[in-house]
Scaffold this motif. Structure first.
Motif, mmCIF file in Angstrom:
data_model
loop_
_atom_site.group_PDB
_atom_site.id
_atom_site.type_symbol
_atom_site.label_atom_id
_atom_site.label_comp_id
_atom_site.label_asym_id
_atom_site.label_seq_id
_atom_site.Cartn_x
_atom_site.Cartn_y
_atom_site.Cartn_z
ATOM 1 N N ASN A 156 19.079 73.171 50.192
ATOM 2 C CA ASN A 156 19.200 74.196 49.156
ATOM 3 C C ASN A 156 18.897 73.655 47.764
ATOM 4 O O ASN A 156 18.549 74.418 46.863
ATOM 5 C CB ASN A 156 20.605 74.801 49.180
ATOM 6 N N ARG A 157 19.048 72.345 47.589
ATOM 7 C CA ARG A 157 18.744 71.740 46.276
ATOM 8 C C ARG A 157 17.252 71.586 46.041
ATOM 9 O O ARG A 157 16.812 71.384 44.907
ATOM 10 C CB ARG A 157 19.423 70.366 46.183
ATOM 11 N N ILE A 158 16.462 71.660 47.086
ATOM 12 C CA ILE A 158 15.009 71.521 46.957
ATOM 13 C C ILE A 158 14.436 72.872 46.527
ATOM 14 O O ILE A 158 14.595 73.870 47.210
ATOM 15 C CB ILE A 158 14.374 71.060 48.282
ATOM 16 N N LYS A 159 13.769 72.905 45.381
ATOM 17 C CA LYS A 159 13.250 74.145 44.810
ATOM 18 C C LYS A 159 11.730 74.093 44.700
ATOM 19 O O LYS A 159 11.133 73.020 44.639
ATOM 20 C CB LYS A 159 13.847 74.381 43.406
ATOM 21 N N TYR A 164 6.812 65.556 44.935
ATOM 22 C CA TYR A 164 7.175 64.828 46.154
ATOM 23 C C TYR A 164 8.228 63.774 45.855
ATOM 24 O O TYR A 164 9.158 63.568 46.652
ATOM 25 C CB TYR A 164 5.929 64.174 46.753
ATOM 26 N N GLU A 165 8.097 63.094 44.711
ATOM 27 C CA GLU A 165 9.063 62.053 44.346
ATOM 28 C C GLU A 165 10.458 62.636 44.169
ATOM 29 O O GLU A 165 11.460 62.016 44.557
ATOM 30 C CB GLU A 165 8.605 61.349 43.055
ATOM 31 N N GLN A 166 10.553 63.829 43.603
ATOM 32 C CA GLN A 166 11.854 64.463 43.410
ATOM 33 C C GLN A 166 12.470 64.847 44.762
ATOM 34 O O GLN A 166 13.674 64.670 44.976
ATOM 35 C CB GLN A 166 11.706 65.702 42.521
ATOM 36 N N VAL A 167 11.648 65.368 45.670
ATOM 37 C CA VAL A 167 12.148 65.718 47.001
ATOM 38 C C VAL A 167 12.582 64.459 47.744
ATOM 39 O O VAL A 167 13.617 64.444 48.423
ATOM 40 C CB VAL A 167 11.067 66.479 47.791
ATOM 41 N N ALA A 171 16.138 63.681 49.534
ATOM 42 C CA ALA A 171 16.247 63.372 50.963
ATOM 43 C C ALA A 171 16.721 61.949 51.219
ATOM 44 O O ALA A 171 17.234 61.642 52.300
ATOM 45 C CB ALA A 171 14.905 63.596 51.646
ATOM 46 N N GLY A 172 16.537 61.075 50.256
ATOM 47 C CA GLY A 172 16.953 59.682 50.429
ATOM 48 C C GLY A 172 15.870 58.797 51.016
ATOM 49 O O GLY A 172 16.149 57.656 51.409
ATOM 50 N N GLY A 173 14.631 59.283 51.105
ATOM 51 C CA GLY A 173 13.561 58.442 51.623
ATOM 52 C C GLY A 173 12.288 59.228 51.848
ATOM 53 O O GLY A 173 12.206 60.437 51.587
ATOM 54 N N GLU A 174 11.273 58.523 52.349
ATOM 55 C CA GLU A 174 9.965 59.107 52.574
ATOM 56 C C GLU A 174 10.012 60.105 53.731
ATOM 57 O O GLU A 174 10.753 59.953 54.685
ATOM 58 C CB GLU A 174 8.942 58.017 52.926
#
Length: 224
Positions: A156-159, A164-167, A171-174
């Motif tokens: 839900n925090r992903i807008k 990509y770097e923010q996502v 997520a805590g990683g690639e």
């Protein structure tokens, strides 16, 4: 000066010369001859003046004609560019349809996997129960790799609009690249990344990025 006016003027000069010679011979003027000379002179000047007016009109029309030709060429150029843009948009729509079909197929695969796993787990349990108990020997503890995953709160925090770097930071990683179209840095570059989800078996998250720099345009989840 046009050709007709010039011809009348030459005839006038010839008749004038002939009249002068005739007057010197006969010692008198010929009325009809001078009338003809006057008509030739007036006619020649009329055609000369008319030719000048025509040239002026042509000079006035020429810039308008050049502007019309230039506007026509500009319209043709804009139409050509519109057709090219239309083709690009149609190609982009086809790419998005392909990505949508891929996303649907992956979700169906995860659903089938989730449905089959309980039966597999039950079969394994029965097999273990049927086997005689054996003394368990201590096994070497292996260090588990901590793979990045996304839970519902992080999802839900992903807008839309995030890079990509923010996502990746959320997520805590690639993520794992699932598909891409175009070249990185292009305006219509599109890439789809996947992350494991925290929830039911087979939970996953798929996020589509587009543009330069690539930003979130859509996201989906299964099993969070």
């Amino acid at each position: 000066m046009n050709i007709i006016g010039l011809m009348f003027f030459i005839c006038f000069v010839i008749v004038l010369a002939w009249a002068i010679v005739n007057i010197k011979k006969e010692k008198k003027a010929n009325t009809q001859l001078f009338s003809a000379m006057g008509i030739l002179l007036v006619t020649s000047f009329f055609y000369m003046i008319h030719a000048t007016d025509l040239k002026t009109e042509l000079d006035d029309i020429k810039p308008k004609y050049e502007d019309a030709v230039e506007n026509y060429e500009a319209t043709e150029y804009r139409l050509e560019k519109s057709e090219e843009r239309k083709e690009e948009l149609l190609s982009e729509v086809e790419n998005l349809k392909t990505d949508k079909d891929l996303l649907t197929a992956k979700n169906k695969e995860y659903e089938d996997k989730e449905e089959s796993e309980p039966a597999e787990e039950e079969a394994k349990t029965e097999e273990v129960a049927a086997q005689p108990e054996e003394t368990e020997e201590p096994e070497a503890v292996e260090e588990e790799t901590n793979y990045p995953s996304i839970n519902m709160d992080e999802f839900n925090r992903i807008k839309d609009g995030m890079t990509y770097e923010q996502v990746k930071a959320v997520a805590g990683g690639e993520g794992t690249l699932q598909s891409e179209t175009g070249q990185k840095g292009d305006e219509f570059y599109t890439a789809m990344y996947g992350w494991d989800g925290e929830g039911s078996t087979g939970a996953n998250v798929l996020i589509m990025f587009q543009g330069s720099p690539a930003r979130v345009v859509s996201k989906s989840q299964f099993g969070l």
